[in-house]
Design a protein around this motif. Sequence first.
Motif, PDB file in Angstrom:
ATOM      1  N   ALA A   1      -3.250  15.650   6.391  1.00  0.00           N
ATOM      2  CA  ALA A   1      -2.370  16.911   6.112  1.00  0.00           C
ATOM      3  C   ALA A   1      -3.198  18.098   5.448  1.00  0.00           C
ATOM      4  CB  ALA A   1      -0.978  16.496   5.601  1.00  0.00           C
ATOM      5  N   ARG A   2      -2.983  19.219   6.177  1.00  0.00           N
ATOM      6  CA  ARG A   2      -3.361  20.492   5.476  1.00  0.00           C
ATOM      7  C   ARG A   2      -2.252  20.909   4.290  1.00  0.00           C
ATOM      8  NH1 ARG A   2      -7.806  23.343   7.718  1.00  0.00           N
ATOM      9  NH2 ARG A   2      -8.455  22.295   9.478  1.00  0.00           N
ATOM     10  N   ALA A   3      -2.993  20.970   3.144  1.00  0.00           N
ATOM     11  CA  ALA A   3      -2.247  21.377   2.002  1.00  0.00           C
ATOM     12  C   ALA A   3      -2.240  22.930   1.733  1.00  0.00           C
ATOM     13  CB  ALA A   3      -2.383  20.584   0.953  1.00  0.00           C
ATOM     14  N   VAL A   4      -1.140  23.338   1.087  1.00  0.00           N
ATOM     15  CA  VAL A   4      -1.297  24.792   0.463  1.00  0.00           C
ATOM     16  C   VAL A   4      -2.141  24.642  -0.652  1.00  0.00           C
ATOM     17  CG1 VAL A   4       0.026  26.581  -0.452  1.00  0.00           C
ATOM     18  CG2 VAL A   4       1.124  25.202   1.326  1.00  0.00           C
ATOM     19  N   ALA A   5      -3.243  25.411  -0.706  1.00  0.00           N
ATOM     20  CA  ALA A   5      -4.254  25.562  -1.610  1.00  0.00           C
ATOM     21  C   ALA A   5      -4.115  26.964  -2.371  1.00  0.00           C
ATOM     22  CB  ALA A   5      -5.586  25.193  -1.081  1.00  0.00           C
ATOM     23  N   THR A   6      -3.812  27.082  -3.489  1.00  0.00           N
ATOM     24  CA  THR A   6      -3.856  28.357  -4.154  1.00  0.00           C
ATOM     25  C   THR A   6      -4.951  28.381  -4.990  1.00  0.00           C
ATOM     26  OG1 THR A   6      -2.687  27.841  -6.188  1.00  0.00           O
ATOM     27  CG2 THR A   6      -1.273  28.279  -4.303  1.00  0.00           C
ATOM     28  N   TRP A   7      -5.505  29.639  -5.576  1.00  0.00           N
ATOM     29  CA  TRP A   7      -6.622  29.696  -6.466  1.00  0.00           C
ATOM     30  C   TRP A   7      -6.308  29.248  -7.765  1.00  0.00           C
ATOM     31  CZ3 TRP A   7     -11.291  30.489  -4.902  1.00  0.00           C
ATOM     32  CH2 TRP A   7     -11.462  31.442  -3.625  1.00  0.00           C
TER      33      TRP A   7
ATOM     34  N   MET B   1      -4.325  26.426  -8.070  1.00  0.00           N
ATOM     35  CA  MET B   1      -4.649  25.007  -7.950  1.00  0.00           C
ATOM     36  C   MET B   1      -6.189  24.600  -7.945  1.00  0.00           C
ATOM     37  SD  MET B   1      -2.005  24.288  -5.049  1.00  0.00           S
ATOM     38  CE  MET B   1      -2.831  22.481  -4.683  1.00  0.00           C
ATOM     39  N   ALA B   2      -7.032  25.385  -7.173  1.00  0.00           N
ATOM     40  CA  ALA B   2      -8.173  25.092  -7.265  1.00  0.00           C
ATOM     41  C   ALA B   2      -8.975  25.400  -8.688  1.00  0.00           C
ATOM     42  CB  ALA B   2      -8.814  26.174  -6.202  1.00  0.00           C
ATOM     43  N   ALA B   3      -8.570  26.381  -9.453  1.00  0.00           N
ATOM     44  CA  ALA B   3      -9.221  26.711 -10.682  1.00  0.00           C
ATOM     45  C   ALA B   3      -8.839  25.472 -11.562  1.00  0.00           C
ATOM     46  CB  ALA B   3      -8.634  27.943 -11.411  1.00  0.00           C
ATOM     47  N   GLN B   4      -7.644  24.878 -11.600  1.00  0.00           N
ATOM     48  CA  GLN B   4      -7.137  24.001 -12.330  1.00  0.00           C
ATOM     49  C   GLN B   4      -7.927  22.447 -11.875  1.00  0.00           C
ATOM     50  OE1 GLN B   4      -3.004  22.861 -12.093  1.00  0.00           O
ATOM     51  NE2 GLN B   4      -3.104  21.586 -13.978  1.00  0.00           N
ATOM     52  N   ALA B   5      -8.173  22.281 -10.812  1.00  0.00           N
ATOM     53  CA  ALA B   5      -8.806  21.462 -10.344  1.00  0.00           C
ATOM     54  C   ALA B   5     -10.404  21.280 -10.912  1.00  0.00           C
ATOM     55  CB  ALA B   5      -8.941  21.081  -8.968  1.00  0.00           C
TER      56      ALA B   5
ATOM     57  N   PRO C   1     -14.102  28.224  -5.385  1.00  0.00           N
ATOM     58  CA  PRO C   1     -13.684  28.180  -3.783  1.00  0.00           C
ATOM     59  C   PRO C   1     -14.121  26.841  -3.063  1.00  0.00           C
ATOM     60  CG  PRO C   1     -15.256  29.781  -4.603  1.00  0.00           C
ATOM     61  CD  PRO C   1     -15.364  28.899  -5.564  1.00  0.00           C
ATOM     62  N   VAL C   2     -15.092  26.068  -3.451  1.00  0.00           N
ATOM     63  CA  VAL C   2     -15.151  24.831  -2.983  1.00  0.00           C
ATOM     64  C   VAL C   2     -13.938  23.911  -2.952  1.00  0.00           C
ATOM     65  CG1 VAL C   2     -16.551  22.554  -2.367  1.00  0.00           C
ATOM     66  CG2 VAL C   2     -17.629  24.716  -2.833  1.00  0.00           C
ATOM     67  N   ASN C   3     -13.403  23.807  -3.985  1.00  0.00           N
ATOM     68  CA  ASN C   3     -12.248  22.851  -4.482  1.00  0.00           C
ATOM     69  C   ASN C   3     -11.024  23.641  -3.636  1.00  0.00           C
ATOM     70  OD1 ASN C   3     -13.197  20.773  -5.955  1.00  0.00           O
ATOM     71  ND2 ASN C   3     -13.332  21.953  -7.818  1.00  0.00           N
ATOM     72  N   LYS C   4     -10.937  24.972  -3.647  1.00  0.00           N
ATOM     73  CA  LYS C   4      -9.886  25.152  -2.893  1.00  0.00           C
ATOM     74  C   LYS C   4      -9.877  25.153  -1.244  1.00  0.00           C
ATOM     75  CE  LYS C   4      -7.345  29.778  -2.038  1.00  0.00           C
ATOM     76  NZ  LYS C   4      -6.941  29.780  -0.700  1.00  0.00           N
ATOM     77  N   TRP C   5     -10.840  24.963  -0.932  1.00  0.00           N
ATOM     78  CA  TRP C   5     -11.214  24.712   0.675  1.00  0.00           C
ATOM     79  C   TRP C   5     -10.925  23.128   0.881  1.00  0.00           C
ATOM     80  CZ3 TRP C   5     -14.660  21.447   3.037  1.00  0.00           C
ATOM     81  CH2 TRP C   5     -14.542  21.588   4.476  1.00  0.00           C
TER      82      TRP C   5
END
Length: 158
Positions: free
Chosen positions: A9-15, A17-21, A136-140
Amino acid sequence: MDHAAHHPARAVATWAMAAQATLHCLTGCAIGEVAGMVIGTALGLHNAAIVVLSVVLAFVFGYALTMRGVLRAGVGLKTAFTVALAADTVSIAIMEVLDNAVMIAVPGAMDAGLTSLLFWGSLAFSFVVAFVLTTPVNKWLIGRGRGHAVVHAYHAHH
């Protein structure tokens, strides 16, 4: 099985969330990188061996940090390891390529020694580069239900 079952499933990915990951992965990478550099230098290893040791330890610590949180959700060790592999492998691999490329590219950084500002400054700079380019890779990945998105299902169990 229907077609949707083959695709996450596609998830909502915020910046955020990506920064935290990315920060989570970078923490494990940094612990492994620093430990590898310190151990390798203390043992008098060649630069190539130090890089290999640092990369191995970055993966070990990166996976361990993820597994710690997943294990708290009550899953078994094998499942926690599988989740860590899915969540962190791409992120850690990119960070390790970037970290080591910066350290190798900065003249004298690898040979500067543990007491040198050049060494520690280059290492800190390599972490900044890794964070900026991996976010950006993690956001994607998160937006496609991959990477750290797989961990969130286990954090919801607490």
